[in-house]
Design an enzyme around this catalytic site. Structure first.
Site, PDB file in Angstrom:
ATOM      1  N   ASP A  22      -8.816   6.307  28.192  1.00 32.27           N
ATOM      2  CA  ASP A  22      -8.600   5.716  29.508  1.00 32.27           C
ATOM      3  C   ASP A  22      -9.910   5.563  30.275  1.00 32.27           C
ATOM      4  O   ASP A  22     -10.921   6.172  29.947  1.00 32.27           O
ATOM      5  CB  ASP A  22      -7.609   6.544  30.312  1.00 32.27           C
TER       6      ASP A  22
ATOM      7  N   GLU B 283      -7.258  11.120  30.149  1.00 32.24           N
ATOM      8  CA  GLU B 283      -8.190  12.215  30.441  1.00 32.24           C
ATOM      9  C   GLU B 283      -8.578  12.253  31.904  1.00 32.24           C
ATOM     10  O   GLU B 283      -8.766  13.323  32.484  1.00 32.24           O
ATOM     11  CB  GLU B 283      -9.444  12.051  29.563  1.00 32.24           C
TER      12      GLU B 283
END
Length: 496
Positions: free
Chosen positions: A89, A156
């Site tokens: 991400d 994350e």
């Protein structure tokens, strides 16, 4: 404007001409796939398809992480597997002047001299470059390495969600190479842990507007922002802190009342913009205009050499709000934000120049009947992290707010005697003739959480030069990507 668009398109194509070509090709692919935190479907499908095309074993675990396994090179089958790891991400930040939809639009990445950047949005090199390096390793049939386990974790950037769902037994590797660091020539052997504080001021209903008062909209922008861990020591301005500093004076000296306030968008980014709507007596408007101009001039002087783009603070007449925040809540909110710690709190003695503890007043947003705030506290010491959180909780609890904790993750405890670290130091020294720096990162890496699940796994983190992650100024140095690729290839061959 049309000329500028054509220049960007040409420079975007230039990315595919960069070396090493495979790394940049995969990075370009990632810029075309929307992947803000919480929206991982497209990029995980891409990875699983990549695994099938390459003829590799690929799977997705219950948490949504993707694991791709690659067999060892001939003659290296007996070595214990090596894990390489990055997160999928990215932090979706953009300037207010662009209409970019992170859920639909590709990242407008382009080459600018020795850097790759994005046009007024985050680039996603954090951690897209790490992902691209891993994909290039998996695709290259000519490399020499032990059996590989490529772990791509999801979400994350908000609470380390994917890696927190990692289960024992999935990984067989004895060494983990994390590719989420942002300083070429440095090997990271530890990182800070973190904790979110979710703070809420609530009230039953707003206060009616005061007859004769006029509404004014305040807009603050032009700040650099940045990563609230990596950049916190740089002394950059926090838009929320500046806005509330101004609001306190406006309320105290000019009879202003607060109707709404909003600043920051991500818990792990230093807020770059803020806005507020206030009302005040009509005969105080001219004095407020002067205060706005004086504040802008003062802040530019205070942050000279840091906020080099120039802080912009303005006021304009606006439409009347529906209601005002009750005066008691308003005053408690302003005083609490003014009083809360923000920025560097303590430094590490064993690693000079490294931040130990910090806090970031990341988000403030008012809505009907409440004001929500989010603070991210970080520390490489669990006890110090708890102390910072307790101090912040006390400030806001005394102001009448509800404080809740969320998103806690552990730090990664350094092991200076790490065999993997020793091996990588030797590899770097042999390749480049200099000693790599060994550091502890104040930002959070997933290594700390992985270490709790796999306590015997040896870990090192490294990566290319990346500046201003989590902000539209994010950029990655092209030459450092090639250097990191060469180092990763050599490291994989050397690790036994």
């Amino acid at each position: 404007m049309v000329k500028r668009i054509f220049e960007l398109l040409n420079n975007m194509n230039d990315i595919l001409e960069l070396k090493p070509s495979e790394v940049w090709r995969y990075f370009y692919d990632l810029t075309q796939i929307p992947r803000p935190t919480g929206h991982m479907e497209g990029v995980t499908e891409y990875l699983l398809a990549f695994g099938r095309v390459q003829g590799l074993e690929a799977e997705q675990d219950e948490a949504g992480n993707v694991l791709i396994r690659k067999p060892a090179s001939p003659g290296m089958e007996e070595r214990k597997p090596v894990v390489i790891q990055s997160h999928l991400d990215m932090v979706p930040q953009k300037n207010g002047s662009v209409a970019h939809d992170f859920l639909k639009d590709p990242i407008p990445a382009y080459v600018d001299g020795e850097w790759v950047k994005a046009h007024e949005t985050t680039l996603g090199a954090d951690n897209g470059i790490g992902v691209a390096l891993m994909l290039a390793v998996l695709a290259d049939k000519g490399l020499r390495h032990a059996p590989l386990e490529a772990l791509f974790t999801i979400d994350e950037e908000v609470g380390m969600v994917g890696v927190s769902g990692l289960k024992p037994g999935l990984l067989q590797g004895g060494v983990l190479l994390n590719c989420d660091s942002e300083e070429e020539g440095c090997l990271f052997a530890g990182c800070a842990g973190g904790m979110d504080l979710n703070i809420t001021f609530q009230y039953q209903k707003g206060t009616p507007l005061i007859v004769g008062d006029v509404p004014v909209k305040l807009t603050l922008g032009g700040l650099k922002g940045g990563h609230s861990g990596i950049d916190i020591h740089l002394g950059r301005a926090n838009a929320n802190k500046l806005m509330f500093r101004f609001l306190k004076e406006a309320v105290r000296d000019y009879g202003a009342r607060l109707a709404s306030v909003r600043g920051g968008t991500a818990r792990n980014a230093i807020p770059r913009e803020a806005e507020a709507i206030i009302t005040l007596p009509e005969d105080s408007v001219e004095a407020l205009w002067e205060l706005v101009a004086d504040s802008q001039e003062l802040w530019r002087a205070e942050y000279a050499g840091i906020e080099t783009a120039g802080i912009h603070f303005s006021a304009e007449m606006t439409q009347p709000p529906f209601a005002l925040i009750p005066v008691g809540v308003q005053d408690d909110l302003i005083n609490a934000v003014e009083g809360c710690q923000n920025g560097v709190i303590s430094m590490l003695h064993d690693f000079p120049g490294t931040v130990e503890s910090s806090s970031n007043l990341a988000v403030v947003e008012s809505s009907k009947g409440k004001i929500d705030l989010r603070i991210l506290a970080r520390s490489s010491s669990e006890s110090r992290k708890e102390a910072v959180c307790s101090s912040l909780e006390s400030i806001f609890s005394l102001a009448g707010a509800r404080v809740e904790y969320d998103g806690a993750y552990s730090g990664w405890q350094p092991n200076i005697q790490s065999p993997a670290l020793t091996t990588l130091q030797a590899v770097y020294r042999r390749m480049y003739g200099v000693e790599p720096a060994v550091k502890v990162m104040h930002a959070g890496l997933e290594c700390g959480i992985i270490q709790k699940v796999y306590p015997d796994m040896d870990m090192v983190s490294f990566g290319p030069d990346l500046v201003s992650p989590h902000s539209p100024d994010e950029a990655v140095r092209i030459a450092s990507v090639a250097k990191t690729w060469d180092f990763l290839v050599a490291a994989l061959e050397a690790i036994k």
